[in-house]
Design an enzyme around this catalytic site. Structure first.
Site, PDB file in Angstrom:
ATOM      1  CE1 TYR A 144     -27.751   7.627 -13.314  1.00 50.61           C
ATOM      2  CE2 TYR A 144     -26.683   7.833 -15.729  1.00 50.61           C
ATOM      3  CZ  TYR A 144     -26.713   7.054 -14.322  1.00 50.61           C
ATOM      4  OH  TYR A 144     -25.927   5.764 -14.096  1.00 50.61           O
ATOM      5  N   PRO A 191     -40.213   1.282 -29.207  1.00 54.13           N
ATOM      6  CG  PRO A 191     -40.549   2.598 -27.250  1.00 54.13           C
ATOM      7  CD  PRO A 191     -40.570   1.073 -27.703  1.00 54.13           C
ATOM      8  CG  ASP A 251     -32.439  11.097 -30.702  1.00 54.97           C
ATOM      9  OD1 ASP A 251     -32.482  10.216 -29.739  1.00 54.97           O
ATOM     10  OD2 ASP A 251     -31.219  11.655 -31.221  1.00 54.97           O
ATOM     11  N   GLY A 299     -30.495  15.754 -25.800  1.00 58.01           N
ATOM     12  CA  GLY A 299     -29.127  15.548 -25.677  1.00 58.01           C
ATOM     13  C   GLY A 299     -28.664  14.235 -25.723  1.00 58.01           C
ATOM     14  CG  ASN A 305     -29.381   2.034 -29.057  1.00 56.34           C
ATOM     15  OD1 ASN A 305     -28.621   1.266 -28.390  1.00 56.34           O
ATOM     16  ND2 ASN A 305     -29.601   3.468 -29.028  1.00 56.34           N
ATOM     17  NE  ARG A 329     -26.060   4.676 -24.441  1.00 61.50           N
ATOM     18  CZ  ARG A 329     -26.164   5.726 -25.091  1.00 61.50           C
ATOM     19  NH1 ARG A 329     -25.249   5.922 -26.305  1.00 61.50           N
ATOM     20  NH2 ARG A 329     -27.013   6.761 -25.092  1.00 61.50           N
ATOM     21  CE  LYS A 382     -23.846   6.993 -10.611  1.00 64.81           C
ATOM     22  NZ  LYS A 382     -24.268   6.073  -9.295  1.00 64.81           N
ATOM     23  CB  THR A 414     -22.477   5.565 -15.168  1.00 67.57           C
ATOM     24  OG1 THR A 414     -22.713   5.545 -16.348  1.00 67.57           O
ATOM     25  CG2 THR A 414     -22.627   7.065 -14.681  1.00 67.57           C
ATOM     26  CG  ASP A 415     -20.483   4.334 -19.950  1.00 64.02           C
ATOM     27  OD1 ASP A 415     -21.509   4.645 -19.381  1.00 64.02           O
ATOM     28  OD2 ASP A 415     -20.648   3.295 -20.992  1.00 64.02           O
ATOM     29  CD  GLU A 416     -25.476   7.689 -19.489  1.00 66.76           C
ATOM     30  OE1 GLU A 416     -26.032   8.853 -18.957  1.00 66.76           O
ATOM     31  OE2 GLU A 416     -26.294   6.900 -19.491  1.00 66.76           O
TER      32      GLU A 416
HETATM   33  P1  NAD Z   1     -31.683   0.604 -10.423  1.00 64.71           P
HETATM   34  O1  NAD Z   1     -32.372   1.934 -10.798  1.00 64.71           O
HETATM   35  O2  NAD Z   1     -32.291  -0.879 -11.034  1.00 64.71           O
HETATM   36  O3  NAD Z   1     -31.941   0.458  -8.919  1.00 64.71           O
HETATM   37  C1  NAD Z   1     -31.491   1.446  -8.098  1.00 64.71           C
HETATM   38  C2  NAD Z   1     -31.886   1.059  -6.685  1.00 64.71           C
HETATM   39  O4  NAD Z   1     -31.433   2.209  -5.757  1.00 64.71           O
HETATM   40  C3  NAD Z   1     -33.122   0.777  -6.469  1.00 64.71           C
HETATM   41  O5  NAD Z   1     -33.546  -0.588  -5.615  1.00 64.71           O
HETATM   42  C4  NAD Z   1     -33.741   2.019  -5.585  1.00 64.71           C
HETATM   43  O6  NAD Z   1     -34.924   1.508  -4.861  1.00 64.71           O
HETATM   44  C5  NAD Z   1     -32.546   2.014  -4.888  1.00 64.71           C
HETATM   45  N1  NAD Z   1     -32.367   3.704  -4.448  1.00 64.71           N
HETATM   46  C6  NAD Z   1     -32.855   4.805  -5.162  1.00 64.71           C
HETATM   47  N2  NAD Z   1     -32.773   5.837  -4.232  1.00 64.71           N
HETATM   48  C7  NAD Z   1     -32.309   5.541  -3.035  1.00 64.71           C
HETATM   49  C8  NAD Z   1     -32.138   6.123  -1.975  1.00 64.71           C
HETATM   50  N3  NAD Z   1     -32.161   7.458  -1.813  1.00 64.71           N
HETATM   51  N4  NAD Z   1     -31.739   5.449  -0.720  1.00 64.71           N
HETATM   52  C9  NAD Z   1     -31.537   4.166  -0.969  1.00 64.71           C
HETATM   53  N5  NAD Z   1     -31.856   3.413  -1.967  1.00 64.71           N
HETATM   54  C10 NAD Z   1     -32.315   4.161  -3.208  1.00 64.71           C
HETATM   55  O7  NAD Z   1     -30.276   1.031 -10.973  1.00 64.71           O
HETATM   56  P2  NAD Z   1     -29.316   0.095 -11.662  1.00 64.71           P
HETATM   57  O8  NAD Z   1     -29.424  -0.031 -13.058  1.00 64.71           O
HETATM   58  O9  NAD Z   1     -29.150  -1.228 -10.807  1.00 64.71           O
HETATM   59  O10 NAD Z   1     -28.102   0.763 -11.229  1.00 64.71           O
HETATM   60  C11 NAD Z   1     -27.262   0.519  -9.993  1.00 64.71           C
HETATM   61  C12 NAD Z   1     -26.000   1.577 -10.056  1.00 64.71           C
HETATM   62  O11 NAD Z   1     -25.158   1.473 -11.017  1.00 64.71           O
HETATM   63  C13 NAD Z   1     -26.367   3.170 -10.129  1.00 64.71           C
HETATM   64  O12 NAD Z   1     -25.528   3.822  -9.209  1.00 64.71           O
HETATM   65  C14 NAD Z   1     -26.050   3.250 -11.461  1.00 64.71           C
HETATM   66  O13 NAD Z   1     -25.811   4.886 -11.576  1.00 64.71           O
HETATM   67  C15 NAD Z   1     -24.937   2.517 -11.835  1.00 64.71           C
HETATM   68  N6  NAD Z   1     -24.693   2.055 -12.930  1.00 64.71           N
HETATM   69  C16 NAD Z   1     -25.691   1.398 -13.882  1.00 64.71           C
HETATM   70  C17 NAD Z   1     -25.560   0.937 -15.062  1.00 64.71           C
HETATM   71  C18 NAD Z   1     -26.529   0.377 -15.861  1.00 64.71           C
HETATM   72  O14 NAD Z   1     -26.264   0.077 -17.010  1.00 64.71           O
HETATM   73  N7  NAD Z   1     -27.609  -0.135 -15.238  1.00 64.71           N
HETATM   74  C19 NAD Z   1     -24.161   1.166 -15.598  1.00 64.71           C
HETATM   75  C20 NAD Z   1     -23.222   1.809 -15.142  1.00 64.71           C
HETATM   76  C21 NAD Z   1     -23.598   2.446 -13.615  1.00 64.71           C
HETATM   77  O1  DAU Z   2     -24.016   3.744 -19.795  1.00 58.39           O
HETATM   78  C1  DAU Z   2     -24.469   3.353 -18.434  1.00 58.39           C
HETATM   79  C2  DAU Z   2     -25.565   3.843 -18.261  1.00 58.39           C
HETATM   80  O2  DAU Z   2     -26.400   3.021 -19.025  1.00 58.39           O
HETATM   81  C3  DAU Z   2     -26.240   3.956 -16.759  1.00 58.39           C
HETATM   82  O3  DAU Z   2     -25.098   4.577 -16.124  1.00 58.39           O
HETATM   83  C4  DAU Z   2     -27.646   4.214 -16.768  1.00 58.39           C
HETATM   84  O4  DAU Z   2     -28.133   3.979 -15.338  1.00 58.39           O
HETATM   85  C5  DAU Z   2     -28.442   3.165 -17.379  1.00 58.39           C
HETATM   86  O5  DAU Z   2     -29.734   3.704 -17.447  1.00 58.39           O
HETATM   87  C6  DAU Z   2     -27.979   3.300 -18.921  1.00 58.39           C
HETATM   88  O6  DAU Z   2     -28.115   4.556 -19.874  1.00 58.39           O
HETATM   89  P1  DAU Z   2     -28.646   4.515 -21.093  1.00 58.39           P
HETATM   90  O7  DAU Z   2     -29.340   5.891 -21.388  1.00 58.39           O
HETATM   91  O8  DAU Z   2     -27.562   4.230 -21.897  1.00 58.39           O
HETATM   92  O9  DAU Z   2     -29.685   3.470 -21.027  1.00 58.39           O
HETATM   93  P2  DAU Z   2     -31.155   3.073 -21.603  1.00 58.39           P
HETATM   94  O10 DAU Z   2     -31.562   1.865 -21.472  1.00 58.39           O
HETATM   95  O11 DAU Z   2     -32.123   4.325 -21.088  1.00 58.39           O
HETATM   96  O12 DAU Z   2     -30.933   3.348 -23.282  1.00 58.39           O
HETATM   97  C7  DAU Z   2     -30.046   2.551 -23.897  1.00 58.39           C
HETATM   98  C8  DAU Z   2     -30.133   3.290 -25.415  1.00 58.39           C
HETATM   99  O13 DAU Z   2     -31.275   2.730 -26.094  1.00 58.39           O
HETATM  100  C9  DAU Z   2     -29.910   4.662 -25.430  1.00 58.39           C
HETATM  101  O14 DAU Z   2     -29.256   5.038 -26.484  1.00 58.39           O
HETATM  102  C10 DAU Z   2     -31.334   5.064 -25.765  1.00 58.39           C
HETATM  103  C11 DAU Z   2     -31.870   3.983 -26.380  1.00 58.39           C
HETATM  104  N1  DAU Z   2     -33.563   3.771 -26.084  1.00 58.39           N
HETATM  105  C12 DAU Z   2     -33.849   3.844 -24.931  1.00 58.39           C
HETATM  106  C13 DAU Z   2     -35.168   3.465 -24.469  1.00 58.39           C
HETATM  107  C14 DAU Z   2     -35.679   3.483 -22.968  1.00 58.39           C
HETATM  108  C15 DAU Z   2     -34.338   3.908 -27.007  1.00 58.39           C
HETATM  109  O15 DAU Z   2     -33.944   4.004 -28.114  1.00 58.39           O
HETATM  110  N2  DAU Z   2     -35.601   3.501 -26.847  1.00 58.39           N
HETATM  111  C16 DAU Z   2     -36.134   3.609 -25.319  1.00 58.39           C
HETATM  112  O16 DAU Z   2     -37.331   3.489 -25.390  1.00 58.39           O
END
Ligand code: NAD
Ligand code: DAU
Length: 345
Positions: free
Chosen positions: A151, A206, A273, A276, A250, A215, A155, A127-129
């Site tokens: 998180y 919220p 907020d 962090g 956002n 983002r 990662k 992830t970019d995080e």
């Molecule tokens: P998600 O939370 O929707 O899905 C995660 C999946 O992993 C679920 O199906 C869960 O059951 C499974 N899982 C969790 N723990 C497990 C374990 N111990 N063994 C086997 N399966 C397990 O996540 P997502 O948003 O689809 O993200 C997928 C991947 O991409 C992650 O590695 C995340 O860090 C990465 N990623 C996500 C984003 C994003 O914007 N969503 C961006 C960059 C990277």
């Molecule tokens: O950048 C990649 C990451 O993006 C992934 O690695 C993570 O798995 C994924 O969850 C996501 O992380 P973020 O923290 O950026 O995503 P989230 O959807 O939780 O939040 C996006 C932005 O919106 C962030 O600035 C927080 C804000 N937010 C989020 C929620 C859930 C709100 O303002 N209110 C909310 O209720």
């Protein structure tokens, strides 16, 4: 270029994993797919509806931390795509143990098996995080890793373990670092699905802090095409950033969602907020673009399509939002919403 004959997709019942299963299933009819997923609160077999019955697809319920389950899942697979992770920043702030377990130890368990078997490719979905918040610069793959929450630190652990396995044992790893994905089947705990479904339910939205956190938004199918390309053309031991260049605060995204569903801005409530909270994520994806990738989906159009998907798939998210999620929502948002400030007031 010829694709792999048989691949393992971990976390394939989650958001991006299930989109990737569908993507490969549709585009690579010769490829067999094994999905290993623990079905945590974030895993949902409904995300794979219509695919699981196909003889080309095998589903194994199990954890990537369980060496036995991992061994069984690797059987016959040439390549691995590791999506399995604990993924929600807010939950990691409440409890980080499961993140360290899955995102670090689970990745290590997979790497060990990949190494023992001699798989052709191990793609780690990072992830970019891991770079932390940007102060104006676009991070390149050699930028320092400065994760800002539990998180992203977890990662980082998985990401760096991949590097270590490549360096130590020559495991054929490629690491990708992607920006924020959006699209169908994303869990409602995340920003865009939460805001869309809350709007559809007539609830408040919220928004953390001043809503000016930015983002980079990547449509999930563009992430899938990047992963397919990196698996085939990426250099072993290398890292590739995946970003769309579509950076938005956002507050602006919340406004677009409300407009597209005909709801007023007063539905936005500014709340305390996130602890962090990283202000800006920004990456340079030119290394990936040099392989021939570019995002094909326009942000505004894709967001509109995504909003329409949630509007048309109410049953899916209503089931996800019931039960345990309702308790999580109450615990995490209730008091904050009471103390929040309505937009425009
Ligand atoms: P998600 O939370 O929707 O899905 C995660 C999946 O992993 C679920 O199906 C869960 O059951 C499974 N899982 C969790 N723990 C497990 C374990 N111990 N063994 C086997 N399966 C397990 O996540 P997502 O948003 O689809 O993200 C997928 C991947 O991409 C992650 O590695 C995340 O860090 C990465 N990623 C996500 C984003 C994003 O914007 N969503 C961006 C960059 C990277
Ligand atoms: O950048 C990649 C990451 O993006 C992934 O690695 C993570 O798995 C994924 O969850 C996501 O992380 P973020 O923290 O950026 O995503 P989230 O959807 O939780 O939040 C996006 C932005 O919106 C962030 O600035 C927080 C804000 N937010 C989020 C929620 C859930 C709100 O303002 N209110 C909310 O209720």
């Amino acid at each position: 270029m010829e694709f792999f004959r048989s691949i393992l997709i971990t976390g394939g019942a989650g958001f991006i994993g299930s989109n990737f299963v569908r993507y490969i299933f549709g585009r690579r009819p010769e490829c067999r797919i094994t999905v290993l997923d623990a079905l945590t609160y974030a895993g949902n077999l409904e995300n794979l509806a219509g695919i699981l019955d196909d003889p080309r697809v095998k589903f194994i319920k199990g954890s990537i931390c369980d060496a036995e389950a991992v061994r069984a899942a690797f059987e016959g697979c040439d390549a691995v795509f590791n999506f399995a992770a604990e993924t929600h920043v807010d939950r990691s702030i409440q409890e980080a143990g499961s993140f360290i377990q899955t995102d670090v130890y689970g990745t290590y368990t997979l790497l060990r098996e990949a190494q023992a078997r001699g798989v052709e490719r191990f793609v780690q979905i990072s992830t970019d995080e891991v770079y932390g918040s940007s102060a104006g610069e676009s991070f390149v793959v050699r930028s320092p890793l400065e994760p800002g929450n539990p998180y992203s630190a977890s990662k980082c652990g998985g990401d760096l373990m991949c590097r270590a396995f490549h360096n130590t044992y020559g495991t054929p790893v490629v690491v990708t670092r992607s920006s924020n994905n959006f699209g169908p089947w994303q869990h409602v705990e995340k920003f865009i699905p939460l805001f869309v479904t809350n709007t559809l339910e007539g609830k408040d939205l919220p928004l953390y802090g001043d809503g000016m956190h930015r983002r980079d938004w990547l449509y999930v199918e563009d992430h899938c095409s990047a992963l397919e390309l990196v698996a085939l053309e990426g250099r072993t031991g290398e890292v590739y950033n995946i970003a769309s260049g579509e950076s938005r605060p956002n507050l602006e995204v919340a406004g677009i969602i409300l407009d597209s569903l005909g709801a007023p801005r007063s539905r936005i409530v500014f709340i305390e907020d996130r602890k962090g909270h990283d202000r800006v994520y920004a990456m340079d994806a030119s290394k990936l673009e040099a392989l021939g990738w570019k995002p094909r989906h326009d942000f505004a159009e894709s967001l509109e399509r995504t909003v329409a998907w949630y509007r048309d798939n109410r049953g899916w998210w209503e089931r996800v939002k019931s039960g345990a999620f309702r308790d999580y929502y109450e615990r995490h948002y209730r008091e904050k919403l009471k103390k929040g400030t309505i937009h425009g007031s």
